[in-house]
Motif scaffolding. Structure first.
Motif, PDB file in Angstrom:
ATOM      1  N   ASP A   1       0.841  -1.203   0.000  1.00 52.87           N
ATOM      2  CA  ASP A   1       0.000   0.000   0.000  1.00 52.87           C
ATOM      3  C   ASP A   1       0.877   1.255   0.000  1.00 52.87           C
ATOM      4  O   ASP A   1       1.096   1.864   1.050  1.00 52.87           O
ATOM      5  CB  ASP A   1      -0.924  -0.021   1.219  1.00 52.87           C
ATOM      6  CG  ASP A   1      -1.903   1.154   1.209  1.00 52.87           C
ATOM      7  OD1 ASP A   1      -2.095   1.742   0.126  1.00 52.87           O
ATOM      8  OD2 ASP A   1      -2.445   1.491   2.283  1.00 52.87           O
TER       9      ASP A   1
ATOM     10  N   GLN B   1       2.369   4.680  -2.741  1.00 53.22           N
ATOM     11  CA  GLN B   1       2.442   5.340  -4.037  1.00 53.22           C
ATOM     12  C   GLN B   1       3.904   5.481  -4.467  1.00 53.22           C
ATOM     13  O   GLN B   1       4.781   5.703  -3.618  1.00 53.22           O
ATOM     14  CB  GLN B   1       1.795   6.729  -3.968  1.00 53.22           C
ATOM     15  CG  GLN B   1       0.297   6.712  -3.699  1.00 53.22           C
ATOM     16  CD  GLN B   1      -0.288   8.109  -3.734  1.00 53.22           C
ATOM     17  OE1 GLN B   1       0.256   9.014  -4.373  1.00 53.22           O
ATOM     18  NE2 GLN B   1      -1.414   8.290  -3.045  1.00 53.22           N
TER      19      GLN B   1
ATOM     20  N   GLU C   1       1.029  13.059   3.358  1.00 54.37           N
ATOM     21  CA  GLU C   1       0.239  12.014   2.708  1.00 54.37           C
ATOM     22  C   GLU C   1       0.531  10.650   3.335  1.00 54.37           C
ATOM     23  O   GLU C   1      -0.391   9.838   3.542  1.00 54.37           O
ATOM     24  CB  GLU C   1       0.550  11.987   1.210  1.00 54.37           C
ATOM     25  CG  GLU C   1       0.079  13.237   0.460  1.00 54.37           C
ATOM     26  CD  GLU C   1       0.497  13.248  -0.994  1.00 54.37           C
ATOM     27  OE1 GLU C   1       1.228  12.309  -1.409  1.00 54.37           O
ATOM     28  OE2 GLU C   1       0.119  14.185  -1.729  1.00 54.37           O
TER      29      GLU C   1
ATOM     30  N   LYS D   1      -1.182  10.301   6.735  1.00 54.65           N
ATOM     31  CA  LYS D   1      -2.604   9.997   6.620  1.00 54.65           C
ATOM     32  C   LYS D   1      -2.833   8.514   6.352  1.00 54.65           C
ATOM     33  O   LYS D   1      -3.830   7.931   6.787  1.00 54.65           O
ATOM     34  CB  LYS D   1      -3.229  10.832   5.493  1.00 54.65           C
ATOM     35  CG  LYS D   1      -3.384  12.302   5.822  1.00 54.65           C
ATOM     36  CD  LYS D   1      -4.049  13.045   4.672  1.00 54.65           C
ATOM     37  CE  LYS D   1      -4.214  14.527   5.008  1.00 54.65           C
ATOM     38  NZ  LYS D   1      -4.846  15.267   3.877  1.00 54.65           N
ATOM     39  N   ARG D   2      -1.897   7.898   5.618  1.00 51.49           N
ATOM     40  CA  ARG D   2      -1.997   6.475   5.310  1.00 51.49           C
ATOM     41  C   ARG D   2      -1.453   5.625   6.457  1.00 51.49           C
ATOM     42  O   ARG D   2      -1.576   4.406   6.439  1.00 51.49           O
ATOM     43  CB  ARG D   2      -1.249   6.163   4.008  1.00 51.49           C
ATOM     44  CG  ARG D   2      -1.576   4.831   3.382  1.00 51.49           C
ATOM     45  CD  ARG D   2      -3.026   4.727   2.932  1.00 51.49           C
ATOM     46  NE  ARG D   2      -3.319   5.674   1.872  1.00 51.49           N
ATOM     47  CZ  ARG D   2      -3.151   5.424   0.577  1.00 51.49           C
ATOM     48  NH1 ARG D   2      -2.679   4.266   0.183  1.00 51.49           N
ATOM     49  NH2 ARG D   2      -3.487   6.327  -0.322  1.00 51.49           N
TER      50      ARG D   2
END
Length: 314
Positions: free
Chosen positions: A37, A39, A77, A80-81
């Motif tokens: 999970d 990016q 980001e 948040k994940r």
């Protein structure tokens, strides 16, 4: 690809961006394939934190070569994940440090096989190409660090525009331009003096008839620059009245005029060139240094604005 065939090399940045977007898109599918999970754009930050050491935003940015705002956005980001966490520094509580969270560490433990397979896939792809893009990128990064793209474009512009520059000997029809070019630059920084008016209003009597010379730089047949060689003695000329119009700045006119004046002085058996200037004129002083002039202490100048004297041995 027709677009890039039309634009040629000037679209290099756009084409690299397209390639980057293509690789990023496909890399995202790779993460999905390994059920990771994350990016692709997070990977540099994730990797520098993977050793378990906490780092500040500034440290991460310096290590991966990204801007501070860019890293800050990525960290937010990732927080948040749930992949990273933020905490006050142990030695300096005023700074916040970033480290992998428990969830991030869990990914770190199982991403090793992905690293192995991706590295092998990239190596195989590189072996299928005639040109090694990895080495080419290293070369380009080095080249642009030594001399950035803007500087390279500026140099090419000067070379192109210099083809339209012609240096000619003074004629009476250039008297108005000779005076106005000098009045403009002198008035911008200083005040006009009596000696200025004499030579600018009567260049034939005060410069030419005394063995001197005046050069005019034409850009597309329009006078945009000038300089004079005032005869001081049988072996010395003073380089004076050098001026370039504001509309011709950045074209290398001063360099062209300076070299033309030096060659003209040599043709007339001069052994030395002398000039007077002011140190607030930094571009002019830099030009004189490039032409080979050295600072000297000469006789008192008739000009109030003079605070530096320079000479060039021919």
């Amino acid at each position: 690809m027709e677009f890039y065939n039309k634009t040629g090399k000037m679209a290099l940045g756009s084409r690299l961006r397209r390639l980057s977007e293509l690789i990023t898109e496909q890399a995202g599918k790779v993460y999905g394939y390994y059920d990771v999970d994350m990016q692709p754009k997070w990977f540099p930050v994730f990797y520098v934190l993977s050793a378990g050491e906490e780092k500040s935003i500034t440290q991460i940015a310096q290590e991966i070569g990204h801007s501070h705002p860019s890293v800050s956005t990525i960290v937010k980001e990732m927080m948040k994940r749930g992949l990273v966490q933020e905490s006050p520094g142990k030695t300096d509580g005023r700074k916040n440090y970033i480290k992998l969270s428990v969830q991030g560490l869990a990914i770190n433990d199982r991403i090793r096989d992905q690293y192995t397979d991706v590295n092998a896939a990239i190596e195989n792809a590189l072996n299928e190409t005639q040109y090694n893009i990895w080495k080419a990128i290293e070369e380009w990064e080095f080249l642009l660090e030594q001399k950035d793209l803007l500087s390279r474009v500026q140099d090419e512009r000067k070379l192109r525009e210099r083809k339209d520059v012609e240096v000619v000997a003074y004629e009476p029809k250039y008297q108005t331009a000779f005076k106005q070019l000098n009045v403009d630059w002198i008035s911008q920084y200083f005040k006009m003096e009596e000696t200025d008016y004499k030579s600018l209003d009567h260049p034939k009597e005060y410069i030419l008839d005394k063995g001197g010379h005046i050069l005019i730089a034409l850009y597309k047949n329009e006078p945009v620059g000038t300089c004079a060689l005032i005869k001081m003695d049988d072996h010395t000329f003073e380089l004076a009245k050098m001026a370039v119009g504001a509309n011709a700045k950045g074209k290398g006119i001063g360099w062209i005029l300076g070299n033309a004046a030096i060659e003209l002085a040599k043709q007339h058996s001069a052994k030395k060139l002398y000039l007077e200037s002011n140190t607030i004129l930094k571009p002019a002083i830099n030009l004189y240094h490039k032409l080979g002039f050295k600072k000297v202490t000469g006789t008192p100048s008739p000009y109030e604005r003079c605070n530096i004297q320079m000479e060039l041995n021919l």
